[in-house]
Design a protein around this motif. Sequence first.
Motif, PDB file in Angstrom:
ATOM      1  N   VAL A  48       0.405  30.935 -27.742  1.00 51.19           N
ATOM      2  CA  VAL A  48      -0.900  30.283 -27.870  1.00 51.19           C
ATOM      3  C   VAL A  48      -0.771  29.149 -28.875  1.00 51.19           C
ATOM      4  N   THR A  49      -1.276  27.977 -28.495  1.00 51.74           N
ATOM      5  CA  THR A  49      -1.274  26.830 -29.403  1.00 51.74           C
ATOM      6  C   THR A  49      -2.662  26.541 -29.949  1.00 51.74           C
ATOM      7  N   ALA A  50      -3.699  27.015 -29.237  1.00 49.99           N
ATOM      8  CA  ALA A  50      -5.077  26.777 -29.679  1.00 49.99           C
ATOM      9  C   ALA A  50      -6.019  27.661 -28.869  1.00 49.99           C
ATOM     10  N   ARG A  81     -23.871  37.805 -43.558  1.00 48.46           N
ATOM     11  CA  ARG A  81     -23.753  36.458 -43.013  1.00 48.46           C
ATOM     12  C   ARG A  81     -22.640  36.445 -41.988  1.00 48.46           C
ATOM     13  N   VAL A  82     -22.891  35.761 -40.872  1.00 51.31           N
ATOM     14  CA  VAL A  82     -21.869  35.512 -39.866  1.00 51.31           C
ATOM     15  C   VAL A  82     -21.774  34.005 -39.686  1.00 51.31           C
ATOM     16  N   VAL A  83     -20.565  33.500 -39.777  1.00 48.57           N
ATOM     17  CA  VAL A  83     -20.282  32.101 -39.444  1.00 48.57           C
ATOM     18  C   VAL A  83     -19.249  32.139 -38.325  1.00 48.57           C
ATOM     19  N   HIS A  84     -19.558  31.535 -37.202  1.00 38.92           N
ATOM     20  CA  HIS A  84     -18.646  31.534 -36.062  1.00 38.92           C
ATOM     21  C   HIS A  84     -18.447  30.102 -35.602  1.00 38.92           C
ATOM     22  N   ARG A  85     -17.198  29.732 -35.491  1.00 37.05           N
ATOM     23  CA  ARG A  85     -16.887  28.371 -35.072  1.00 37.05           C
ATOM     24  C   ARG A  85     -16.767  28.278 -33.558  1.00 37.05           C
ATOM     25  N   VAL A  86     -17.035  27.099 -33.054  1.00 34.01           N
ATOM     26  CA  VAL A  86     -16.875  26.774 -31.647  1.00 34.01           C
ATOM     27  C   VAL A  86     -16.105  25.457 -31.557  1.00 34.01           C
ATOM     28  N   GLY A  87     -15.663  25.143 -30.340  1.00 35.57           N
ATOM     29  CA  GLY A  87     -14.887  23.930 -30.131  1.00 35.57           C
ATOM     30  C   GLY A  87     -13.408  24.260 -30.059  1.00 35.57           C
ATOM     31  N   TYR A  88     -12.591  23.231 -30.198  1.00 29.89           N
ATOM     32  CA  TYR A  88     -11.140  23.350 -30.110  1.00 29.89           C
ATOM     33  C   TYR A  88     -10.575  23.712 -31.477  1.00 29.89           C
ATOM     34  N   LEU A  89      -9.873  24.859 -31.561  1.00 37.23           N
ATOM     35  CA  LEU A  89      -9.345  25.361 -32.829  1.00 37.23           C
ATOM     36  C   LEU A  89      -7.843  25.616 -32.700  1.00 37.23           C
ATOM     37  N   PRO A  90      -7.020  24.835 -33.401  1.00 35.17           N
ATOM     38  CA  PRO A  90      -5.569  25.040 -33.315  1.00 35.17           C
ATOM     39  C   PRO A  90      -5.118  26.323 -34.010  1.00 35.17           C
ATOM     40  N   LEU A  91      -3.897  26.708 -33.742  1.00 33.52           N
ATOM     41  CA  LEU A  91      -3.273  27.894 -34.319  1.00 33.52           C
ATOM     42  C   LEU A  91      -3.448  27.891 -35.842  1.00 33.52           C
ATOM     43  N   GLY A  92      -3.863  29.036 -36.393  1.00 35.25           N
ATOM     44  CA  GLY A  92      -4.029  29.183 -37.828  1.00 35.25           C
ATOM     45  C   GLY A  92      -5.418  28.857 -38.351  1.00 35.25           C
ATOM     46  N   GLU A  93      -6.255  28.211 -37.547  1.00 31.65           N
ATOM     47  CA  GLU A  93      -7.615  27.866 -37.986  1.00 31.65           C
ATOM     48  C   GLU A  93      -8.490  29.113 -38.060  1.00 31.65           C
ATOM     49  N   LEU A 119     -19.213  41.498 -32.317  1.00 30.43           N
ATOM     50  CA  LEU A 119     -18.830  40.115 -31.999  1.00 30.43           C
ATOM     51  C   LEU A 119     -17.731  40.079 -30.938  1.00 30.43           C
ATOM     52  N   LYS A 120     -16.728  40.948 -31.092  1.00 32.41           N
ATOM     53  CA  LYS A 120     -15.611  40.967 -30.145  1.00 32.41           C
ATOM     54  C   LYS A 120     -16.040  41.404 -28.751  1.00 32.41           C
ATOM     55  N   ARG A 121     -17.032  42.279 -28.674  1.00 33.62           N
ATOM     56  CA  ARG A 121     -17.412  42.836 -27.378  1.00 33.62           C
ATOM     57  C   ARG A 121     -18.581  42.123 -26.724  1.00 33.62           C
ATOM     58  N   ASP A 122     -19.624  41.819 -27.483  1.00 34.49           N
ATOM     59  CA  ASP A 122     -20.881  41.421 -26.865  1.00 34.49           C
ATOM     60  C   ASP A 122     -21.402  40.027 -27.194  1.00 34.49           C
ATOM     61  N   ALA A 123     -20.892  39.393 -28.203  1.00 39.39           N
ATOM     62  CA  ALA A 123     -21.444  38.085 -28.574  1.00 39.39           C
ATOM     63  C   ALA A 123     -21.177  37.068 -27.465  1.00 39.39           C
ATOM     64  N   PRO A 124     -22.158  36.218 -27.170  1.00 32.63           N
ATOM     65  CA  PRO A 124     -22.013  35.262 -26.066  1.00 32.63           C
ATOM     66  C   PRO A 124     -21.173  34.036 -26.440  1.00 32.63           C
ATOM     67  N   PHE A 125     -19.865  34.275 -26.534  1.00 36.15           N
ATOM     68  CA  PHE A 125     -18.877  33.205 -26.713  1.00 36.15           C
ATOM     69  C   PHE A 125     -17.886  33.314 -25.567  1.00 36.15           C
ATOM     70  N   TRP A 126     -17.389  32.182 -25.133  1.00 36.05           N
ATOM     71  CA  TRP A 126     -16.362  32.150 -24.099  1.00 36.05           C
ATOM     72  C   TRP A 126     -15.152  31.459 -24.679  1.00 36.05           C
ATOM     73  N   LYS A 127     -13.980  32.121 -24.517  1.00 34.48           N
ATOM     74  CA  LYS A 127     -12.750  31.642 -25.147  1.00 34.48           C
ATOM     75  C   LYS A 127     -11.736  31.229 -24.095  1.00 34.48           C
ATOM     76  N   LYS A 128     -11.148  30.082 -24.338  1.00 30.96           N
ATOM     77  CA  LYS A 128     -10.067  29.583 -23.490  1.00 30.96           C
ATOM     78  C   LYS A 128      -8.820  29.461 -24.359  1.00 30.96           C
ATOM     79  N   GLU A 129      -7.726  30.098 -23.917  1.00 29.02           N
ATOM     80  CA  GLU A 129      -6.450  29.979 -24.610  1.00 29.02           C
ATOM     81  C   GLU A 129      -5.693  28.777 -24.075  1.00 29.02           C
ATOM     82  N   HIS A 130      -5.125  28.025 -24.995  1.00 28.49           N
ATOM     83  CA  HIS A 130      -4.269  26.904 -24.627  1.00 28.49           C
ATOM     84  C   HIS A 130      -2.827  27.270 -24.974  1.00 28.49           C
ATOM     85  N   THR A 131      -1.930  27.066 -24.022  1.00 27.63           N
ATOM     86  CA  THR A 131      -0.501  27.307 -24.219  1.00 27.63           C
ATOM     87  C   THR A 131       0.260  26.094 -23.699  1.00 27.63           C
TER      88      THR A 131
END
Length: 152
Positions: A48-50, A81-93, A119-131
């Motif tokens: 995984v690169t991002a 408090r929950v802070v969750h990032r979205v967008g393109y996140l490179p390895l280590g971010e 968060l891992k099971r039910d939060a409405p986020f969609w993740k795409k792995e980049h390799t």
Amino acid sequence: MSAAFTVAVQTARFDPGAEMAQLAGLPDVGAQVCFVGQVRDFGDSQAVTALELEHYPGMTEKSLLAILDQARARWPLAAARVVHRVGYLPLGEAIVLVLTASAHRGDAFAACEFIMDYLKRDAPFWKKEHTAAGSHWVEAKHSDQQAAQRWQ
């Protein structure tokens, strides 16, 4: 929901120390627990690169506030408090911060784990792995479902 129970969905980086400092000095707080999740390589055949995360603005924040309400109903929390990032996140971010504060460490640890499992099971986020070989959407993991079942 009081000002001590907040969520943020953002593209910007966050500072865990600054987030924790905001809770310093709250009355009756004897423990803060802070979890930070990062983009990592899963060690499988394609490195995984991002990660790229998407969400539905408004709906996602409402869902995150609901889990904080559930955590408050289970444990005597002074703040969370929950802070969750979205967008393109490179390895280590850093991707996510879950911060809980309570009079006792056991309650703070349990609430933090509960929130993270949700968060891992039910939060409405969609993740795409980049390799290097391409990109693909991440499917729900059975292990995340099992982790969340312990709270039922």
